[in-house]
Scaffold this motif. Structure first.
Motif, PDB file in Angstrom:
ATOM      1  N   TRP A   1       1.428  -4.202 -24.442  1.00  0.00           N
ATOM      2  CA  TRP A   1       0.939  -5.511 -24.906  1.00  0.00           C
ATOM      3  C   TRP A   1       0.350  -6.356 -23.796  1.00  0.00           C
ATOM      4  O   TRP A   1      -0.446  -7.254 -24.044  1.00  0.00           O
ATOM      5  N   ASP A   2       0.711  -6.110 -22.553  1.00  0.00           N
ATOM      6  CA  ASP A   2       0.221  -6.937 -21.445  1.00  0.00           C
ATOM      7  C   ASP A   2      -0.392  -6.075 -20.351  1.00  0.00           C
ATOM      8  O   ASP A   2       0.127  -4.997 -20.024  1.00  0.00           O
ATOM      9  N   LEU A   3      -1.491  -6.587 -19.781  1.00  0.00           N
ATOM     10  CA  LEU A   3      -2.136  -5.941 -18.644  1.00  0.00           C
ATOM     11  C   LEU A   3      -1.533  -6.506 -17.365  1.00  0.00           C
ATOM     12  O   LEU A   3      -1.386  -7.721 -17.223  1.00  0.00           O
ATOM     13  N   LYS A   4      -1.175  -5.616 -16.433  1.00  0.00           N
ATOM     14  CA  LYS A   4      -0.472  -6.046 -15.232  1.00  0.00           C
ATOM     15  C   LYS A   4      -1.091  -5.411 -13.988  1.00  0.00           C
ATOM     16  O   LYS A   4      -1.888  -4.473 -14.074  1.00  0.00           O
ATOM     17  N   LEU A   5      -0.692  -5.953 -12.829  1.00  0.00           N
ATOM     18  CA  LEU A   5      -1.151  -5.455 -11.536  1.00  0.00           C
ATOM     19  C   LEU A   5       0.061  -5.039 -10.726  1.00  0.00           C
ATOM     20  O   LEU A   5       1.076  -5.735 -10.697  1.00  0.00           O
ATOM     21  N   LEU A   6      -0.029  -3.897 -10.045  1.00  0.00           N
ATOM     22  CA  LEU A   6       1.083  -3.408  -9.236  1.00  0.00           C
ATOM     23  C   LEU A   6       0.929  -3.895  -7.802  1.00  0.00           C
ATOM     24  O   LEU A   6      -0.080  -3.626  -7.143  1.00  0.00           O
ATOM     25  N   LEU A   7       1.937  -4.614  -7.312  1.00  0.00           N
ATOM     26  CA  LEU A   7       1.922  -5.167  -5.959  1.00  0.00           C
ATOM     27  C   LEU A   7       3.129  -4.663  -5.176  1.00  0.00           C
ATOM     28  O   LEU A   7       4.150  -4.269  -5.756  1.00  0.00           O
ATOM     29  N   VAL A   8       3.008  -4.706  -3.852  1.00  0.00           N
ATOM     30  CA  VAL A   8       4.130  -4.357  -2.974  1.00  0.00           C
ATOM     31  C   VAL A   8       4.310  -5.451  -1.930  1.00  0.00           C
ATOM     32  O   VAL A   8       3.407  -6.250  -1.683  1.00  0.00           O
ATOM     33  N   GLN A   9       5.489  -5.464  -1.336  1.00  0.00           N
ATOM     34  CA  GLN A   9       5.748  -6.381  -0.232  1.00  0.00           C
ATOM     35  C   GLN A   9       5.367  -5.698   1.080  1.00  0.00           C
ATOM     36  O   GLN A   9       5.811  -4.579   1.358  1.00  0.00           O
ATOM     37  N   ARG A  10       4.551  -6.367   1.867  1.00  0.00           N
ATOM     38  CA  ARG A  10       4.047  -5.785   3.107  1.00  0.00           C
ATOM     39  C   ARG A  10       5.205  -5.462   4.046  1.00  0.00           C
ATOM     40  O   ARG A  10       6.101  -6.278   4.267  1.00  0.00           O
ATOM     41  N   SER A  11       5.153  -4.258   4.648  1.00  0.00           N
ATOM     42  CA  SER A  11       6.277  -3.775   5.454  1.00  0.00           C
ATOM     43  C   SER A  11       6.068  -3.949   6.953  1.00  0.00           C
ATOM     44  O   SER A  11       6.933  -3.569   7.739  1.00  0.00           O
ATOM     45  N   ILE A  12       4.918  -4.496   7.383  1.00  0.00           N
ATOM     46  CA  ILE A  12       4.641  -4.688   8.811  1.00  0.00           C
ATOM     47  C   ILE A  12       4.062  -6.073   9.047  1.00  0.00           C
ATOM     48  O   ILE A  12       3.591  -6.738   8.127  1.00  0.00           O
ATOM     49  N   GLU A  13       4.123  -6.491  10.296  1.00  0.00           N
ATOM     50  CA  GLU A  13       3.453  -7.726  10.695  1.00  0.00           C
ATOM     51  C   GLU A  13       1.958  -7.440  10.884  1.00  0.00           C
ATOM     52  O   GLU A  13       1.575  -6.300  11.160  1.00  0.00           O
ATOM     53  N   PRO A  14       1.103  -8.457  10.729  1.00  0.00           N
ATOM     54  CA  PRO A  14       1.432  -9.830  10.349  1.00  0.00           C
ATOM     55  C   PRO A  14       1.662  -9.966   8.846  1.00  0.00           C
ATOM     56  O   PRO A  14       1.361  -9.059   8.094  1.00  0.00           O
ATOM     57  N   GLN A  15       2.202 -11.114   8.464  1.00  0.00           N
ATOM     58  CA  GLN A  15       2.518 -11.430   7.068  1.00  0.00           C
ATOM     59  C   GLN A  15       3.510 -10.442   6.470  1.00  0.00           C
ATOM     60  O   GLN A  15       3.367  -9.971   5.340  1.00  0.00           O
ATOM     61  N   LEU A  16       4.532 -10.137   7.250  1.00  0.00           N
ATOM     62  CA  LEU A  16       5.615  -9.271   6.799  1.00  0.00           C
ATOM     63  C   LEU A  16       6.240  -9.828   5.521  1.00  0.00           C
ATOM     64  O   LEU A  16       6.488 -11.028   5.398  1.00  0.00           O
ATOM     65  N   HIS A  17       6.510  -8.955   4.561  1.00  0.00           N
ATOM     66  CA  HIS A  17       7.141  -9.263   3.270  1.00  0.00           C
ATOM     67  C   HIS A  17       6.255 -10.069   2.320  1.00  0.00           C
ATOM     68  O   HIS A  17       6.714 -10.417   1.223  1.00  0.00           O
ATOM     69  N   LYS A  18       5.011 -10.364   2.702  1.00  0.00           N
ATOM     70  CA  LYS A  18       4.105 -11.038   1.778  1.00  0.00           C
ATOM     71  C   LYS A  18       3.583 -10.025   0.759  1.00  0.00           C
ATOM     72  O   LYS A  18       3.578  -8.816   0.987  1.00  0.00           O
ATOM     73  N   TRP A  19       3.109 -10.527  -0.379  1.00  0.00           N
ATOM     74  CA  TRP A  19       2.628  -9.642  -1.426  1.00  0.00           C
ATOM     75  C   TRP A  19       1.277  -9.055  -1.061  1.00  0.00           C
ATOM     76  O   TRP A  19       0.411  -9.743  -0.525  1.00  0.00           O
ATOM     77  N   SER A  20       1.122  -7.775  -1.369  1.00  0.00           N
ATOM     78  CA  SER A  20      -0.058  -7.033  -0.928  1.00  0.00           C
ATOM     79  C   SER A  20      -0.427  -5.982  -1.966  1.00  0.00           C
ATOM     80  O   SER A  20       0.395  -5.563  -2.788  1.00  0.00           O
ATOM     81  N   LEU A  21      -1.689  -5.547  -1.908  1.00  0.00           N
ATOM     82  CA  LEU A  21      -2.096  -4.368  -2.642  1.00  0.00           C
ATOM     83  C   LEU A  21      -1.566  -3.123  -1.923  1.00  0.00           C
ATOM     84  O   LEU A  21      -1.119  -3.196  -0.784  1.00  0.00           O
ATOM     85  N   MET A  22      -1.623  -1.979  -2.594  1.00  0.00           N
ATOM     86  CA  MET A  22      -1.275  -0.722  -1.947  1.00  0.00           C
ATOM     87  C   MET A  22      -2.334  -0.400  -0.902  1.00  0.00           C
ATOM     88  O   MET A  22      -3.528  -0.446  -1.203  1.00  0.00           O
ATOM     89  N   GLY A  23      -1.927  -0.104   0.309  1.00  0.00           N
ATOM     90  CA  GLY A  23      -2.923   0.182   1.331  1.00  0.00           C
ATOM     91  C   GLY A  23      -2.424   1.094   2.428  1.00  0.00           C
ATOM     92  O   GLY A  23      -1.223   1.323   2.579  1.00  0.00           O
ATOM     93  N   GLY A  24      -3.372   1.602   3.206  1.00  0.00           N
ATOM     94  CA  GLY A  24      -3.056   2.459   4.333  1.00  0.00           C
ATOM     95  C   GLY A  24      -4.340   2.884   5.021  1.00  0.00           C
ATOM     96  O   GLY A  24      -5.435   2.664   4.510  1.00  0.00           O
ATOM     97  N   PHE A  25      -4.210   3.479   6.191  1.00  0.00           N
ATOM     98  CA  PHE A  25      -5.383   3.865   6.976  1.00  0.00           C
ATOM     99  C   PHE A  25      -5.811   5.294   6.663  1.00  0.00           C
ATOM    100  O   PHE A  25      -4.979   6.155   6.357  1.00  0.00           O
ATOM    101  N   VAL A  26      -7.128   5.523   6.756  1.00  0.00           N
ATOM    102  CA  VAL A  26      -7.681   6.858   6.584  1.00  0.00           C
ATOM    103  C   VAL A  26      -7.442   7.654   7.861  1.00  0.00           C
ATOM    104  O   VAL A  26      -7.767   7.205   8.958  1.00  0.00           O
ATOM    105  N   LYS A  27      -6.877   8.847   7.723  1.00  0.00           N
ATOM    106  CA  LYS A  27      -6.626   9.695   8.880  1.00  0.00           C
ATOM    107  C   LYS A  27      -7.900  10.450   9.276  1.00  0.00           C
ATOM    108  O   LYS A  27      -8.810  10.631   8.447  1.00  0.00           O
ATOM    109  N   PRO A  28      -7.987  10.892  10.533  1.00  0.00           N
ATOM    110  CA  PRO A  28      -9.218  11.553  11.012  1.00  0.00           C
ATOM    111  C   PRO A  28      -9.632  12.773  10.198  1.00  0.00           C
ATOM    112  O   PRO A  28     -10.820  13.082  10.111  1.00  0.00           O
ATOM    113  N   ASP A  29      -8.679  13.460   9.593  1.00  0.00           N
ATOM    114  CA  ASP A  29      -9.008  14.686   8.861  1.00  0.00           C
ATOM    115  C   ASP A  29      -9.062  14.478   7.347  1.00  0.00           C
ATOM    116  O   ASP A  29      -9.019  15.437   6.579  1.00  0.00           O
TER     117      ASP A  29
END
Length: 234
Positions: A24-52
């Motif tokens: 019945w409702d459309l929602k967004l999935l968020l996580v709490q940031r695990s590193i500084e800066p802005q530790l524990h602030k709400w964030s989208l899912m993210g990460g860095f692209v590895k060389p390979d």
């Protein structure tokens, strides 16, 4: 090994805007940031692209590592690269939006990153330029949903027309006429009516339907008229 003289490296990251539907409702999935800066602030899912890795491989890896989710619909929609978007280093982010049925994946979410489903109209303040990412992802979702039946990715295998209407109303943030929506939807030829009813929402109940996969490719353009005046949403 050759290098480009005078050029400095730039980090490339992936951010995933994950839309989910609970019936019945459309929602967004968020996580709490695990590193500084802005530790524990709400964030989208993210990460860095590895060389390979390719961006697509990185997006799938980030999604599975951070949430336990895999094999979900994802679509790359924009690159975010303002020089000051990340206060630590120069980072360019490739953004994807994903569509999932919440009930299918709710038990797979990783507890490590405190992932939570949030209603679209109750999204808290997000880090960096993630609020802008969400805004543009919603716009892209509306655009693609007006051209193709991609919103079925958010639905369970069987669903009711009121549920599908609630989904479209959540995506477009507007109210559709019940009778017209039902008539246009059934005229697409993409739905198969099932003999069983959902009686949890009303005493009369609503019949369940499923997507007719055999006619999907042939009739998907019939969804072009499902959203009235789609240009006003972009």
């Amino acid at each position: 090994m050759y290098k480009y003289a005078g050029e400095k490296g730039i980090l490339v990251s992936i951010d995933c805007i994950i839309f989910g539907f609970d019936g019945w409702d459309l929602k967004l999935l968020l996580v709490q940031r695990s590193i500084e800066p802005q530790l524990h602030k709400w964030s989208l899912m993210g990460g860095f692209v590895k060389p390979d890795e390719s961006p697509e491989d990185a997006a799938n890896r980030v999604l599975e590592q951070r949430t336990g989710l895999k094999n979900v619909y994802m679509d790359q929609f924009q690159v975010f690269g303002k020089p000051d978007r990340d206060p630590v280093e120069r980072v360019i982010s490739i953004a994807y939006f994903a569509l999932i049925d919440i009930h299918q994946y709710e038990k797979q979410l990783s507890d490590e990153y405190h992932a939570e489903w949030v209603l679209l109209d109750e999204i808290p303040e997000l880090i960096f330029d993630h609020t802008e990412m969400v805004k543009l992802a919603k716009r892209q979702l509306r655009y693609k949903a007006a051209l193709h039946p991609i919103l079925f990715q958010l639905l369970p295998e069987k669903f009711t027309i009121p549920q599908l209407q609630a989904l479209y109303e959540g995506v477009y943030q507007t109210k559709f006429d019940d009778r017209n929506f039902s008539r246009k939807l059934l005229s697409t030829g993409l739905l198969v009516k099932l003999p069983e009813k959902d009686k949890q929402s009303s005493k009369k109940g609503a019949f369940y339907y499923k997507l007719d996969q055999s006619n999907y490719q042939e009739n998907f353009e019939s969804f072009l008229n499902l959203v009235p005046n789609p240009d006003k949403f972009f």
